[in-house]
Scaffold this motif. Structure first.
Motif, PDB file in Angstrom:
ATOM      1  N   ALA A 268       0.835  -1.203   0.000  1.00  0.00           N
ATOM      2  CA  ALA A 268       0.000   0.000   0.000  1.00  0.00           C
ATOM      3  C   ALA A 268       0.873   1.258   0.000  1.00  0.00           C
ATOM      4  O   ALA A 268       1.949   1.296   0.594  1.00  0.00           O
ATOM      5  CB  ALA A 268      -0.928   0.000   1.210  1.00  0.00           C
ATOM      6  N   SER A 269       0.404   2.301  -0.671  1.00  0.00           N
ATOM      7  CA  SER A 269       1.124   3.567  -0.726  1.00  0.00           C
ATOM      8  C   SER A 269       0.933   4.337   0.583  1.00  0.00           C
ATOM      9  O   SER A 269       0.006   4.051   1.346  1.00  0.00           O
ATOM     10  CB  SER A 269       0.605   4.409  -1.891  1.00  0.00           C
ATOM     11  N   PRO A 270       1.805   5.320   0.868  1.00  0.00           N
ATOM     12  CA  PRO A 270       1.625   6.126   2.084  1.00  0.00           C
ATOM     13  C   PRO A 270       0.266   6.815   2.150  1.00  0.00           C
ATOM     14  O   PRO A 270      -0.315   6.943   3.226  1.00  0.00           O
ATOM     15  CB  PRO A 270       2.770   7.142   2.004  1.00  0.00           C
ATOM     16  N   GLN A 271      -0.243   7.280   0.993  1.00  0.00           N
ATOM     17  CA  GLN A 271      -1.555   7.940   0.989  1.00  0.00           C
ATOM     18  C   GLN A 271      -2.660   6.967   1.382  1.00  0.00           C
ATOM     19  O   GLN A 271      -3.564   7.305   2.157  1.00  0.00           O
ATOM     20  CB  GLN A 271      -1.840   8.541  -0.396  1.00  0.00           C
TER      21      GLN A 271
ATOM     22  N   SER B 111      -6.771   4.898   5.043  1.00  0.00           N
ATOM     23  CA  SER B 111      -7.523   3.707   5.438  1.00  0.00           C
ATOM     24  C   SER B 111      -7.134   3.159   6.813  1.00  0.00           C
ATOM     25  O   SER B 111      -7.906   2.416   7.412  1.00  0.00           O
ATOM     26  CB  SER B 111      -7.342   2.595   4.398  1.00  0.00           C
ATOM     27  N   ILE B 112      -5.946   3.511   7.313  1.00  0.00           N
ATOM     28  CA  ILE B 112      -5.483   2.926   8.574  1.00  0.00           C
ATOM     29  C   ILE B 112      -5.141   3.993   9.612  1.00  0.00           C
ATOM     30  O   ILE B 112      -5.671   3.987  10.728  1.00  0.00           O
ATOM     31  CB  ILE B 112      -4.261   2.011   8.324  1.00  0.00           C
ATOM     32  N   THR B 113      -4.253   4.928   9.247  1.00  0.00           N
ATOM     33  CA  THR B 113      -3.754   5.887  10.236  1.00  0.00           C
ATOM     34  C   THR B 113      -4.860   6.782  10.784  1.00  0.00           C
ATOM     35  O   THR B 113      -4.992   6.943  12.005  1.00  0.00           O
ATOM     36  CB  THR B 113      -2.626   6.732   9.626  1.00  0.00           C
ATOM     37  N   LEU B 114      -5.666   7.389   9.908  1.00  0.00           N
ATOM     38  CA  LEU B 114      -6.710   8.314  10.368  1.00  0.00           C
ATOM     39  C   LEU B 114      -7.760   7.619  11.246  1.00  0.00           C
ATOM     40  O   LEU B 114      -8.128   8.155  12.302  1.00  0.00           O
ATOM     41  CB  LEU B 114      -7.365   9.003   9.169  1.00  0.00           C
ATOM     42  N   PRO B 115      -8.276   6.426  10.874  1.00  0.00           N
ATOM     43  CA  PRO B 115      -9.216   5.755  11.784  1.00  0.00           C
ATOM     44  C   PRO B 115      -8.601   5.414  13.133  1.00  0.00           C
ATOM     45  O   PRO B 115      -9.274   5.508  14.173  1.00  0.00           O
ATOM     46  CB  PRO B 115      -9.598   4.484  11.009  1.00  0.00           C
TER      47      PRO B 115
END
Length: 318
Positions: free
Chosen positions: A52-55, A60-64
């Motif tokens: 997966a790309s950083p964006q 999909s993962i960091t913000l939640p």
């Protein structure tokens, strides 16, 4: 003070002799540590998603995870890093927070996030935050070499070797790297979904309910009321026979809508040596355990563990 020692030479020699005896007694009993034990009110949440790309990682993962972390009591600062294939969220708490209870609450808040992770993403792991100046290499690692397949070798290592390591004094955790974890894959048939007018979201919601707790009442004992909950084991047969929806007096099971099969996660890396597959086991010690003592115990126990293995494998300390 000097005059006293000059006038009492025998007493002076006895005092210094006592100090020498105490030093000789204490020297072999001193604990040796590579770094000092530091209890920091901080935790890290690590998640990986191969390819997966950083964006995509951030969206999909960091913000939640950040949203879930901010609901935990006592959070002071939240910092996150999204790299290719990996998300790291560092959580700093107030000084008066019990870090053990904070870890439990953080795991509870991450429950909904775990259910909505992208396909092939690993489960978030909550670990103690270690500053860069205190970061060292893994405490103790060894390799497991066998002619078995990498996936089978990993499964057997988690079944036979990891429990044996966790039973040793001073060992906090043991992880297996290499191969892939087993999982159950569900392949839905689009034509059957359209035929029966069932969406993938309905299937997902029905499967998610299989792992829910069922209330079984309460028990009163010694003035305390304890709630009892039950959870049925989820296996391949139960998933296949799970009722997704009922329409027109007919029940539609998952087996009628697609295929359910046992499979493995995507392998992140693959190692072979001497024409054999290799997995690595990393051991972490407890925070209050002595490094040298635990390391010596592991070196003593590994040959005994290898001799008791019910499959062909060789252990090599890295």
């Amino acid at each position: 003070m000097t005059r006293f020692f000059l006038r009492h030479p025998v007493t002076t020699w006895m005092i210094f002799s006592a100090f020498v005896v105490l030093a000789v007694y204490a020297l072999p009993r001193l604990q040796i540590e590579a770094i000092p034990e530091v209890d920091l009110p901080s935790l890290s949440v690590r998640t990986s998603w191969n390819g997966a790309s950083p964006q995509a990682i951030q969206r999909s993962i960091t913000l939640p995870i950040e949203e879930a972390v901010r609901k935990v009591h006592g959070v002071e600062t939240v910092r996150s890093t999204s790299r290719s294939g990996r998300s790291t969220v560092e959580v700093e708490f107030n000084r008066d927070i019990d870090i053990d209870f904070a870890r439990l609450e953080l795991n509870e808040q991450l429950g909904p996030v775990r259910r909505d992770l992208p396909l092939n993403a690993s489960q978030p792991q909550v670990v103690a935050f270690v500053p860069e100046e205190f970061q060292t290499e893994d405490f103790f690692t060894f390799s497991l070499e066998s002619p078995l397949s990498a996936n089978e070798l990993r499964d057997l290592a988690e079944t036979w070797i990891v429990p044996a390591l966790l039973s040793l004094d001073g060992v906090a955790d043991a992880r297996v790297q290499g191969g892939a974890r087993p999982l159950i894959k569900i392949l839905l048939d689009r034509s059957k979904l359209e035929l029966y007018d069932i969406t993938a979201d309905v299937v997902f919601a029905a499967i998610d309910q299989l792992d829910e707790l069922t209330s079984a009442g309460a028990i009163r004992e010694h003035g305390l009321e304890k709630l009892v909950s039950l959870r049925d084991p989820v296996n391949l047969q139960r998933i296949e026979n799970a009722v997704i929806v009922r329409k027109g007096g007919r029940s539609y099971t998952l087996a009628m809508l697609g295929e359910v099969r046992q499979d493995f996660e995507d392998i992140s890396y693959f190692v072979r040596a001497n024409n054999k597959n290799v997995v690595q086991v990393t051991v972490d010690k407890r925070s209050n355990a002595n490094s040298v003592t635990v390391s010596r115990q592991l070196r003593h126990e590994l040959p005994l563990i290898e001799a008791r293995l019910p499959f062909e494998a060789n252990l090599h300390i890295d």
